[in-house]
Design a protein around this motif. Structure first.
Motif, PDB file in Angstrom:
ATOM      1  N   VAL A 120       0.876  -1.314   0.036  1.00  0.00           N
ATOM      2  CA  VAL A 120       0.035   0.183  -0.143  1.00  0.00           C
ATOM      3  C   VAL A 120       0.805   1.190  -0.022  1.00  0.00           C
ATOM      4  O   VAL A 120       1.712   1.540   0.759  1.00  0.00           O
ATOM      5  N   GLY A 121       0.829   1.951  -1.304  1.00  0.00           N
ATOM      6  CA  GLY A 121       1.587   3.220  -1.227  1.00  0.00           C
ATOM      7  C   GLY A 121       2.913   3.114  -1.965  1.00  0.00           C
ATOM      8  O   GLY A 121       3.741   2.173  -2.079  1.00  0.00           O
ATOM      9  N   THR A 178       9.435   4.094  -0.102  1.00  0.00           N
ATOM     10  CA  THR A 178       9.380   2.869   0.630  1.00  0.00           C
ATOM     11  C   THR A 178       8.694   1.760  -0.227  1.00  0.00           C
ATOM     12  O   THR A 178       9.216   0.473  -0.482  1.00  0.00           O
ATOM     13  N   GLY A 179       7.557   2.071  -0.558  1.00  0.00           N
ATOM     14  CA  GLY A 179       6.685   1.128  -1.388  1.00  0.00           C
ATOM     15  C   GLY A 179       7.360   0.547  -2.729  1.00  0.00           C
ATOM     16  O   GLY A 179       7.299  -0.603  -2.909  1.00  0.00           O
ATOM     17  N   LEU A 191      -0.877  -0.700  -4.587  1.00  0.00           N
ATOM     18  CA  LEU A 191      -2.070   0.127  -4.455  1.00  0.00           C
ATOM     19  C   LEU A 191      -1.679   1.541  -4.252  1.00  0.00           C
ATOM     20  O   LEU A 191      -1.369   1.720  -3.044  1.00  0.00           O
ATOM     21  N   GLN A 218      -2.749   8.278  -4.915  1.00  0.00           N
ATOM     22  CA  GLN A 218      -2.877   9.210  -5.942  1.00  0.00           C
ATOM     23  C   GLN A 218      -2.959   8.932  -7.432  1.00  0.00           C
ATOM     24  O   GLN A 218      -2.258   7.988  -7.780  1.00  0.00           O
ATOM     25  N   PRO A 231       7.664  18.802  -3.147  1.00  0.00           N
ATOM     26  CA  PRO A 231       9.115  19.116  -2.911  1.00  0.00           C
ATOM     27  C   PRO A 231       9.248  18.604  -1.329  1.00  0.00           C
ATOM     28  O   PRO A 231       9.099  19.259  -0.572  1.00  0.00           O
ATOM     29  N   GLY A 266      17.144  15.223  -0.770  1.00  0.00           N
ATOM     30  CA  GLY A 266      18.309  14.290  -1.340  1.00  0.00           C
ATOM     31  C   GLY A 266      18.286  13.100  -0.438  1.00  0.00           C
ATOM     32  O   GLY A 266      17.471  12.766   0.434  1.00  0.00           O
ATOM     33  N   GLN A 313      13.113  14.477  -3.957  1.00  0.00           N
ATOM     34  CA  GLN A 313      12.216  13.359  -3.821  1.00  0.00           C
ATOM     35  C   GLN A 313      11.515  13.119  -4.929  1.00  0.00           C
ATOM     36  O   GLN A 313      11.359  11.833  -5.459  1.00  0.00           O
ATOM     37  N   CYS A 325       2.895   0.798   3.209  1.00  0.00           N
ATOM     38  CA  CYS A 325       3.978   1.851   2.868  1.00  0.00           C
ATOM     39  C   CYS A 325       3.220   3.182   2.764  1.00  0.00           C
ATOM     40  O   CYS A 325       3.739   3.885   1.716  1.00  0.00           O
ATOM     41  N   GLY A 346       2.839   5.865   4.683  1.00  0.00           N
ATOM     42  CA  GLY A 346       3.195   7.173   5.304  1.00  0.00           C
ATOM     43  C   GLY A 346       2.640   7.743   6.441  1.00  0.00           C
ATOM     44  O   GLY A 346       2.350   6.599   7.309  1.00  0.00           O
ATOM     45  N   ASP A 387       1.805  16.511   5.360  1.00  0.00           N
ATOM     46  CA  ASP A 387       2.904  16.695   4.655  1.00  0.00           C
ATOM     47  C   ASP A 387       2.534  16.793   3.140  1.00  0.00           C
ATOM     48  O   ASP A 387       3.437  17.255   2.163  1.00  0.00           O
ATOM     49  N   SER A 438       8.301  24.397   0.886  1.00  0.00           N
ATOM     50  CA  SER A 438       8.026  23.191   1.560  1.00  0.00           C
ATOM     51  C   SER A 438       8.019  23.486   2.986  1.00  0.00           C
ATOM     52  O   SER A 438       8.682  24.509   3.599  1.00  0.00           O
ATOM     53  N   ARG A 439       7.291  22.830   3.647  1.00  0.00           N
ATOM     54  CA  ARG A 439       6.988  22.817   5.183  1.00  0.00           C
ATOM     55  C   ARG A 439       7.164  21.273   5.829  1.00  0.00           C
ATOM     56  O   ARG A 439       6.840  20.358   5.232  1.00  0.00           O
ATOM     57  N   ALA A 473       6.398  -0.434   7.048  1.00  0.00           N
ATOM     58  CA  ALA A 473       7.694   0.065   6.660  1.00  0.00           C
ATOM     59  C   ALA A 473       7.704   1.643   6.213  1.00  0.00           C
ATOM     60  O   ALA A 473       6.728   2.086   5.787  1.00  0.00           O
TER      61      ALA A 473
HETATM   62  C1  LIG Z   1       9.387  18.866   3.299  1.00  0.00           C
HETATM   63  C2  LIG Z   1       9.960  17.691   3.636  1.00  0.00           C
HETATM   64  C3  LIG Z   1      11.441  17.685   3.738  1.00  0.00           C
HETATM   65  C4  LIG Z   1      12.008  16.227   3.724  1.00  0.00           C
HETATM   66  N1  LIG Z   1      13.389  16.178   3.902  1.00  0.00           N
HETATM   67  C5  LIG Z   1      14.037  14.927   3.927  1.00  0.00           C
HETATM   68  C6  LIG Z   1      15.300  14.798   3.733  1.00  0.00           C
HETATM   69  O1  LIG Z   1      15.812  15.755   3.519  1.00  0.00           O
HETATM   70  N2  LIG Z   1      15.703  13.399   3.865  1.00  0.00           N
HETATM   71  C7  LIG Z   1      14.782  12.363   4.311  1.00  0.00           C
HETATM   72  O2  LIG Z   1      15.507  11.329   4.418  1.00  0.00           O
HETATM   73  N3  LIG Z   1      13.629  12.633   4.348  1.00  0.00           N
HETATM   74  C8  LIG Z   1      13.068  13.878   4.330  1.00  0.00           C
HETATM   75  N4  LIG Z   1      11.786  14.165   4.387  1.00  0.00           N
HETATM   76  C9  LIG Z   1      10.854  12.976   4.587  1.00  0.00           C
HETATM   77  C10 LIG Z   1      10.540  11.907   3.743  1.00  0.00           C
HETATM   78  O3  LIG Z   1       9.868  12.884   2.460  1.00  0.00           O
HETATM   79  C11 LIG Z   1       9.716  10.501   4.025  1.00  0.00           C
HETATM   80  O4  LIG Z   1      10.316  10.201   4.809  1.00  0.00           O
HETATM   81  C12 LIG Z   1       9.352  10.003   2.964  1.00  0.00           C
HETATM   82  O5  LIG Z   1       8.776  10.536   1.978  1.00  0.00           O
HETATM   83  C13 LIG Z   1       8.576   8.503   3.325  1.00  0.00           C
HETATM   84  O6  LIG Z   1       8.492   7.680   2.273  1.00  0.00           O
HETATM   85  P1  LIG Z   1       7.359   6.551   2.652  1.00  0.00           P
HETATM   86  O7  LIG Z   1       7.104   6.001   1.182  1.00  0.00           O
HETATM   87  O8  LIG Z   1       7.485   5.709   3.649  1.00  0.00           O
HETATM   88  O9  LIG Z   1       6.087   7.475   2.691  1.00  0.00           O
HETATM   89  P2  LIG Z   1       5.361   8.471   1.614  1.00  0.00           P
HETATM   90  O10 LIG Z   1       6.294   9.175   0.654  1.00  0.00           O
HETATM   91  O11 LIG Z   1       4.710   9.362   2.699  1.00  0.00           O
HETATM   92  O12 LIG Z   1       4.677   7.573   0.716  1.00  0.00           O
HETATM   93  C14 LIG Z   1       3.314   6.942   1.111  1.00  0.00           C
HETATM   94  C15 LIG Z   1       2.482   6.786   0.031  1.00  0.00           C
HETATM   95  O13 LIG Z   1       1.323   6.038   0.326  1.00  0.00           O
HETATM   96  C16 LIG Z   1       0.210   6.739  -0.354  1.00  0.00           C
HETATM   97  N5  LIG Z   1      -0.901   6.157   0.283  1.00  0.00           N
HETATM   98  C17 LIG Z   1      -1.271   6.687   1.652  1.00  0.00           C
HETATM   99  N6  LIG Z   1      -2.628   6.175   2.088  1.00  0.00           N
HETATM  100  C18 LIG Z   1      -3.017   5.526   1.233  1.00  0.00           C
HETATM  101  C19 LIG Z   1      -3.909   4.772   0.833  1.00  0.00           C
HETATM  102  N7  LIG Z   1      -4.944   4.334   2.071  1.00  0.00           N
HETATM  103  N8  LIG Z   1      -4.275   3.840  -0.061  1.00  0.00           N
HETATM  104  C20 LIG Z   1      -3.435   3.738  -1.078  1.00  0.00           C
HETATM  105  N9  LIG Z   1      -2.174   4.748  -1.002  1.00  0.00           N
HETATM  106  C21 LIG Z   1      -1.925   5.410  -0.008  1.00  0.00           C
HETATM  107  C22 LIG Z   1       0.487   8.139  -0.581  1.00  0.00           C
HETATM  108  O14 LIG Z   1      -0.321   8.592  -1.600  1.00  0.00           O
HETATM  109  C23 LIG Z   1       2.110   7.879  -0.883  1.00  0.00           C
HETATM  110  O15 LIG Z   1       2.146   8.047  -2.197  1.00  0.00           O
HETATM  111  C24 LIG Z   1      11.024  15.192   4.317  1.00  0.00           C
HETATM  112  C25 LIG Z   1       9.823  15.354   4.276  1.00  0.00           C
HETATM  113  C26 LIG Z   1       9.216  16.434   3.994  1.00  0.00           C
HETATM  114  C27 LIG Z   1       7.549  16.826   3.993  1.00  0.00           C
END
Ligand SMILES: Cc1cc2nc3c(=O)[nH]c(=O)nc-3n(C[C@H](O)[C@H](O)[C@H](O)COP(=O)(O)OP(=O)(O)OC[C@H]3O[C@@H](n4cnc5c(N)ncnc54)[C@H](O)[C@@H]3O)c2cc1C
Length: 509
Positions: free
Chosen positions: A9-10, A14-15, A32, A35, A42, A46, A101, A156, A158, A244, A274-275, A294
């Protein structure tokens, strides 16, 4: 009969990493993603830490480097207000890639596509439940709601993970009140950038270059007179919770500058906004039966630069263990080692990121003294090296079973140059296929003989290398050493120990 072996999921970093690793291990996942199209929010600027070495071990590093303007051999890392300057070391324990990213996700998706991963975009997981035999997933797709089943499901999804929520996995920890806002933005002609980088704002006066601390927060300004693009950074304590994925606006940034400084700063067109907010949270369990977590779904760290590394390494650790289970040869307890190992790694990352909170948020002279003492220490090679390894996530040693494991057991396998009958190769090259490896580095036929029954699952290579670290190394697909033979260890102790390690990690032949 289930619809898929594994549902991911996602399709974030990570996914996508997990899906590719599952394909390498011979499993076809169903991904799945809610989006409808790839996002360009953004987030991370890195990628750094041990994941870069792992990408090298998959033959991907060059491709990722090629997408960067300027790879960084060793970063200068802002360790909670202390300057961790790894460029001082000749062989730094940490590298970084300035890979925004959206570009990272594009590359990961491209790789997943090459390996035959299909991503169902616009499919949102609405509900998850499980029984003894399967996970049942309710999905809202473009053509309406439907239900799918699978042997395993990995959330995965988020920080606000619905999977974690539905599985009832607690996510304890702290949300810090700091909101960080970062922008690269143009300035209108009415604002002048002075020779020293200060901003001259009509109706207000001069905003100095660098950091200005007020009792409402902090404002950072980076500008040069030759460019109309300025970098702005604010930190404020706020109680509002932000998602985010909700984009920041220019008006939001302007409001923040006004609150921190009491100045109305006219702004032009944003290049990047970005925030981010900081939370220190870790899932109590990374596994609940057939449901696993994960990435951000499993952990949130209160400092930048480490989350992607942690999440993508979760994926690499999990994929081959899940695949072993799907293929029916996983030894008892293998999947539980995912929680044990990655929760430990997460706890190490939590340790240093929480230390950064204390360093960053301390405003009194005592905190300043602590920063100074640490800064002095971090000029010396050993503390700097240890801190670099901690931040890179490469100092984690997984617990390995057995009475007296070798000092290398549980550590990440170093890249070695290997001379074989077929020519020269490297550990990195041999790991491209993500198969377990037995490296016989001292021509020990009795060890190769022991591994014979596992030939379907474990590749065996005889090689010579300079300064061999052990007589033999058994390396898991995630590049961690499962077992090692001490130099000149007698056959009657090395053989049985190898057999135990092979069956403990790769099942009965
Ligand atoms: C402004 C900002 C700056 C950052 N800077 C850094 C940095 O410099 N270095 C660093 O290592 N990390 C940084 N991060 C953190 C990093 O962006 C995240 O750790 C990373 O995106 C996590 O990846 P993920 O795949 O685990 O989760 P996510 O990237 O959140 O991906 C989750 C995915 O799951 C999908 N999803 C959610 N719910 C569902 C559902 N119910 N069904 C289907 N799909 C779903 C979402 O649409 C998304 O595509 C930053 C974050 C922000 C906001």
């Amino acid at each position: 009969m289930v619809d898929a072996d594994v549902i991911v999921v996602g399709a974030g970093p990570t996914g996508l990493m997990l899906a590719s690793e599952l394909r390498l291990a011979g499993v076809r996942p169903l991904v799945l993603e809610r989006q409808p199209a790839r996002r360009d929010t953004p987030k991370a600027g890195g990628l750094g830490g041990q994941i870069l070495q792992l990408l090298d071990y998959r033959g991907l590093l060059e491709r990722f480097e090629a997408a960067c303007t300027d790879p960084v051999p060793a970063p200068r890392f802002p360790f909670g207000g202390v300057h961790l300057d790894l460029t001082r070391l000749t062989d730094p324990p940490m590298r970084a890639l300035p890979l925004p990213q959206p570009m990272l996700e594009r590359l990961l998706e491209e790789r997943a596509g090459e390996l035959g991963v299909d991503i169902d975009r616009g499919h949102e997981v609405a509900g998850v439940s499980q029984d003894d035999g399967a996970v049942i997933v309710d999905v809202r797709g473009p053509d309406g709601p439907y239900r799918v089943t699978s042997h395993y499901l990995v959330g995965c999804d988020g920080a606000r993970s619905r999977v974690r929520d539905r599985a009832g996995i607690p996510f304890p920890g702290t949300t810090y009140p700091e909101v960080n806002r970062l922008a690269q933005i143009t300035l209108p002609d009415t604002v002048a950038v002075l020779g020293n980088g200060d901003l001259d704002v009509p109706g207000f006066g001069v905003i100095p270059a660098g950091f200005t601390r007020t009792d409402r927060g902090l404002l950072g300004v980076g500008a040069t007179p030759t460019s109309k693009v300025v970098s702005l950074y604010t930190i404020e304590d706020e109680t509002t919770e932000y998602d985010d994925d909700t984009p920041m606006t220019v008006a939001e940034l302007q409001g923040s500058v006004r609150r921190v400084l009491g100045a109305d700063l006219p702004l032009g067109e944003p290049l990047r906004l970005s925030r981010f907010t900081f939370k220190a949270r870790q899932a109590e369990r990374y596994r609940d039966g057939r449901i696993l977590l994960a990435g951000d779904a499993a952990h949130l760290f209160p400092a930048t630069g480490v989350a992607l590394n942690a999440g993508m390494l979760d994926a690499v650790n999990l994929a081959w263990k899940l695949a072993a289970d799907v293929h029916g040869w996983a030894p008892a307890g293998l999947l539980d080692t995912y929680h044990d190992e990655r929760q430990l790694a997460g706890a190490r990352t939590m340790l240093h990121t929480q230390a950064q909170v204390a360093l960053r948020r301390g405003h009194d002279p005592a905190a300043e003294a602590l920063r100074q003492v640490l800064q002095e220490l971090l000029v010396d090679e050993q503390p700097l090296r240890r801190m670099g390894a901690l931040v890179a996530g490469s100092d984690t040693r997984y617990a390995m079973p057995g009475a007296n494991p070798h000092a290398l057991a549980g550590t990440f396998a170093a890249d070695l140059t290997l001379h074989t009958d077929r020519g020269t190769t490297t550990v990195a090259e041999l790991m491209h296929t993500a198969r377990p490896l037995l490296l016989d580095l001292a021509d020990r036929p009795e060890l190769r003989e022991r591994a014979q029954s596992w030939r379907q699952r474990v590749e065996v290579h005889t090689a010579q290398c300079d300064d061999r670290p052990a007589d033999a190394l058994l390396i898991r697909p995630d590049a961690h050493i499962a077992w090692a033979a001490t130099i000149d260890e007698p056959a009657d102790s090395a053989g049985p120990a190898l057999r135990e390690a092979l069956s403990g990690w790769f099942g009965t032949p």
